[in-house]
Scaffold this active site. Structure first.
Site, PDB file in Angstrom:
ATOM      1  N   LYS A 310     -49.484 -28.297  30.967  1.00 39.81           N
ATOM      2  CA  LYS A 310     -50.873 -27.868  31.129  1.00 39.81           C
ATOM      3  C   LYS A 310     -51.794 -28.878  30.445  1.00 39.81           C
ATOM      4  CE  LYS A 310     -50.837 -24.724  27.122  1.00 39.81           C
ATOM      5  NZ  LYS A 310     -51.811 -25.441  26.287  1.00 39.81           N
ATOM      6  N   LYS A 339     -49.194 -23.904  22.067  1.00 40.89           N
ATOM      7  CA  LYS A 339     -49.526 -25.323  22.055  1.00 40.89           C
ATOM      8  C   LYS A 339     -51.046 -25.499  22.060  1.00 40.89           C
ATOM      9  CE  LYS A 339     -45.216 -26.708  22.336  1.00 40.89           C
ATOM     10  NZ  LYS A 339     -44.645 -25.490  21.751  1.00 40.89           N
ATOM     11  N   ASP A 340     -51.476 -26.698  21.661  1.00 38.70           N
ATOM     12  CA  ASP A 340     -52.904 -26.990  21.590  1.00 38.70           C
ATOM     13  C   ASP A 340     -53.583 -26.800  22.943  1.00 38.70           C
ATOM     14  OD1 ASP A 340     -51.306 -28.720  19.634  1.00 38.70           O
ATOM     15  OD2 ASP A 340     -53.326 -28.833  18.798  1.00 38.70           O
ATOM     16  N   LYS A 341     -54.884 -26.473  22.896  1.00 39.24           N
ATOM     17  CA  LYS A 341     -55.659 -26.380  24.135  1.00 39.24           C
ATOM     18  C   LYS A 341     -56.096 -27.760  24.596  1.00 39.24           C
ATOM     19  CE  LYS A 341     -59.946 -24.826  26.232  1.00 39.24           C
ATOM     20  NZ  LYS A 341     -61.263 -24.184  26.062  1.00 39.24           N
ATOM     21  N   GLN A 433     -56.507 -24.908  14.389  1.00 42.44           N
ATOM     22  CA  GLN A 433     -56.441 -24.161  15.640  1.00 42.44           C
ATOM     23  C   GLN A 433     -55.888 -22.753  15.440  1.00 42.44           C
ATOM     24  OE1 GLN A 433     -54.840 -26.990  14.790  1.00 42.44           O
ATOM     25  NE2 GLN A 433     -53.134 -27.422  16.156  1.00 42.44           N
TER      26      GLN A 433
END
Length: 701
Positions: A310, A339-341, A433
């Site tokens: 993604k 996971k990170d955006k 985050q």
């Protein structure tokens, strides 16, 4: 903006472990500058490797809270020579024999007549250790037993130790750990930088005050063997107070690993003489305790694993889209970690009730949403959080500059900073985050409200708008002004699935405390507990910063250290935690990377120094001095865990790149040379790349 200032104040006040100067730069300028690739439990990058079937992994994976390594697991992953494999197989048969022997019956072997199993263990120790070391080990064990037999207590301050020396091969260390503990249950083994150190097992001695030495010996062998679904039964005990003392000892020392119950054995006299205490290993967290026949049938449904790529998408947004396209609900998806955006990420996921063919059929639609699914294959079970080895990062840091008033060469500063962190590690803070960087309301604030059972306040915090004029924030603002869930629901955009689910529940049950409780149940358990964990994470960040600013990198009396060198996650039991003594501080027995601090919960112990006092003061400040870290109304139980205060990047490499930008001015144009850094490294699970970069750069990123 207000939220950015709050973020800066939160993280700029947290101290560093290294003393280099650092440098400035920009990360996450675009998603392609921050690539995250999950590393599966076999150490493979999931963007390239075809994973092993998830079912095989989950069935042999030991519980995080286990006391030691399961030799069966090591056997299946071992790559030793033939002779070593024979030794491993011998030990496995021996361990299996012990487990069967201890499944509830009394030990029939005598001290004078050792079993074939114990002889095999002795042979293994003899084959893995040289003759002199093996003899010294036996002498050390005999001396400990003699001292215990001649004294009421072993003086803790003396802390006798025996070292087997450095053993570089991890599988061989695992075999030795188990072989020593099985042959000498009154000893414990501790790993220190590939060295195996043997100490008296003070918990064994403590148990010997309550039960016979024979029972204590069998009990610790049972714990070390860790055979799933097995049980251990103490001898019948007619004294209720004595049984209570045994229950208390086992639950206090090993409550994360086992549970105890008293049972009346079948007899015709109906007295208390045959009441026994039975110990069982706790069921794995990711498995339900009991299933009806219908639920058992559900276990036979299809599970499909795949790699999800993604770009610039939140996990929940990606899952919501996939769920709609596949006709399932978001909770049918499982994954090992978030996971990170703002990144390009690759991770393994598993979806229930969906065939590989169905998943492949939506591939074109998925790609339109900045996603891709590949490596699609059937598996037999779902994933659970933490079921990974770590993550690999490829990061570009642009617009590199020196710190203000620094006259040194920039490239030298960069090289110095990276080498320092590579050698000395970084403070293992939870990353921004986790708390919602750039937002007015942080996730830990919601978590604190939930812990205090302030359900209505938690809902209002969740629906607090940002200082932006868009449909989402206009809807949130309207709700806080009117508490009209029905109208707010019509105003909220469709893609805000969580907000809409919450509002639908509030419309149904009303904006009351009970209605807000029901509204929180519109979220899956993993999301509800995420907010509570965020609060615990914030306190941990502040605690480790206080610990380092107070004591520096010295290991001091009252610190907590982890006795297992092979821990790569946060979930290890209290039995692995040791309180540093004054003598150990003077002797520099432990290194700073072994120090851990508790993540708040109901089953943790605090340091016995100024850091422990700090924890209690913070809990009092936040109104949690009597909090048991359980929220029954939301079915949330937070046992807590321990987290290492330092971590190290693995396989670190970097490259400096000069980029040329054309700067257009009124009188023409000229070329600016900008320096960028491409840095790659691996991190253990639950570590944050932004935190590692912060330590390298000495700059909030």
């Amino acid at each position: 903006m207000e939220e950015d200032a709050d973020y800066r104040s939160r993280f700029s006040s947290l101290c560093y472990i290294n003393d280099h100067v650092g440098f400035c730069g920009t990360i996450k300028g675009s998603p392609s500058d921050f690539v995250v690739i999950e590393i599966n439990e076999q150490g493979q990058l999931v963007d390239k490797a075809i994973d092993e079937p998830i079912c095989k992994i989950s069935k042999i994976l030991p519980e995080p809270s286990n006391l030691g390594k399961n030799i069966k697991l090591d056997l299946q992953n071992c790559s030793c020579e033939d002779e070593s494999n024979q030794e491993l197989n011998t030990l496995a048969r021996c361990s299996s024999s012990d487990q069967n022997h201890q499944s509830g019956t009394e030990n029939e072997e005598t001290v004078e007549g050792p079993s074939k199993c114990e002889k095999e263990k002795a042979d293994i120790l003899g084959s893995l250790l040289d003759e002199e070391t093996n003899e010294l080990l036996n002498q050390f064990a005999c001396k400990i037993k003699e001292k215990w037999n001649s004294e009421n207590e072993l003086i803790k301050s003396s802390s006798p130790e025996f070292s087997l020396g450095k053993i570089l091969e991890k599988n061989q260390r695992a075999v030795l750990h188990s072989a020593v503990r099985q042959k000498f249950p009154f000893l414990i083994t501790v790993g220190r930088n590939s060295e195996i150190v043997i100490k008296p097992n003070l918990e064994y001695k403590e148990l010997c005050h309550l039960v016979s030495e024979e029972e204590a010996c069998d009990f610790f062998k049972y714990l070390d063997a860790k055979k799933e679904n097995s049980k251990f039964t103490f001898k019948p005990d007619m004294n209720k107070d004595h049984r209570k003392a045994v229950h208390h000892f086992v639950n206090k020392r090993f409550g994360n690993l086992v549970e105890t119950k008293s049972f009346s054995e079948l007899n015709y006299n109906a007295d208390n003489s045959n009441v026994v205490i039975t110990v069982r290993f706790r069921e794995k967290v990711h498995r339900q305790r009991k299933r009806s026949l219908l639920e058992c049938e559900e276990r036979k449904v299809t599970y499909t694993a795949f790699t999800l790529q993604k770009e610039n998408l939140e996990m929940y947004e990606a899952v919501e889209f996939l769920a709609i396209k596949l006709g399932v609900i978001p909770s049918d998806f499982s994954y090992a970690g978030l996971k990170d955006k703002k990144a390009i990420t690759y991770q393994t996921m598993v979806v229930r009730k969906v065939t590989p063919e169905r998943l492949k059929n939506i591939g074109k639609e998925v790609k339109k949403r900045r996603m891709n699914v590949f490596n699609i294959r059937p598996v037999d079970d779902s994933l659970r959080l933490g079921q990974l080895k770590g993550n690999h990062f490829d990061i570009v840091i642009r617009n590199l500059k020196k710190q203000i008033n620094d006259s040194a060469n920039l490239k030298e500063r960069i090289s110095e900073a990276i080498q320092n962190v590579k050698d000395k590690g970084f403070v293992n803070y939870y990353g921004p985050q986790r708390f919602g960087k750039g937002r007015k309301i942080h996730t830990d604030q919601i978590g604190l409200a939930l812990l205090k059972s302030e359900m209505m306040r938690a809902v209002k915090l969740f629906l607090t708008p940002e200082d932006l004029d868009d449909p989402v924030n206009r809807a949130k603002k309207y709700f806080l002004q009117t508490e009209d869930a029905k109208v707010t629901l019509s105003m909220m955009p469709e893609f805000k699935a969580r907000e809409k689910a919450l509002l639908e529940s509030l419309h149904r049950f009303g904006m009351t405390e009970e209605g807000c409780v029901q509204a929180w149940f519109s979220f899956p358990h993993s999301m509800r507990i995420f907010y509570v964990h965020a609060y615990s994470s914030k306190i941990w960040n502040e605690a480790v910063s206080y610990r380092l600013s107070t004591y520096g990198s010295r290991v001091v009396e009252g610190d907590l250290v982890c006795l297992d060198e092979d821990i790569n996650d946060e979930h290890f039991s209290n039995s692995k935690i040791h309180l540093v003594t004054e003598e150990e501080e003077s002797a520099n027995t432990y290194a700073i990377h072994q120090v851990v601090l508790p993540v708040l919960g109901y089953n943790i112990q605090y340091p016995k120094n100024k850091v422990g006092q700090w924890y209690h003061e913070i809990l009092k400040r936040d109104g949690l001095q009597t909090c048991r870290f359980k929220v029954p109304t939301l079915k949330l139980n937070v046992p807590g865990c321990y987290r290492q205060i330092l971590k190290y990047p693995h396989n670190l490499s970097y490259q400096l790149m000069e980029e040329h930008d054309i700067d257009v001015e009124m009188e023409g144009s000229h070329i600016n040379e900008a320096l960028s850094l491409l840095i790659s490294f691996d991190l253990d699970t639950s570590c944050y790349a932004t935190v590692c970069l912060r330590e390298i750069m000495k700059h909030d990123v």
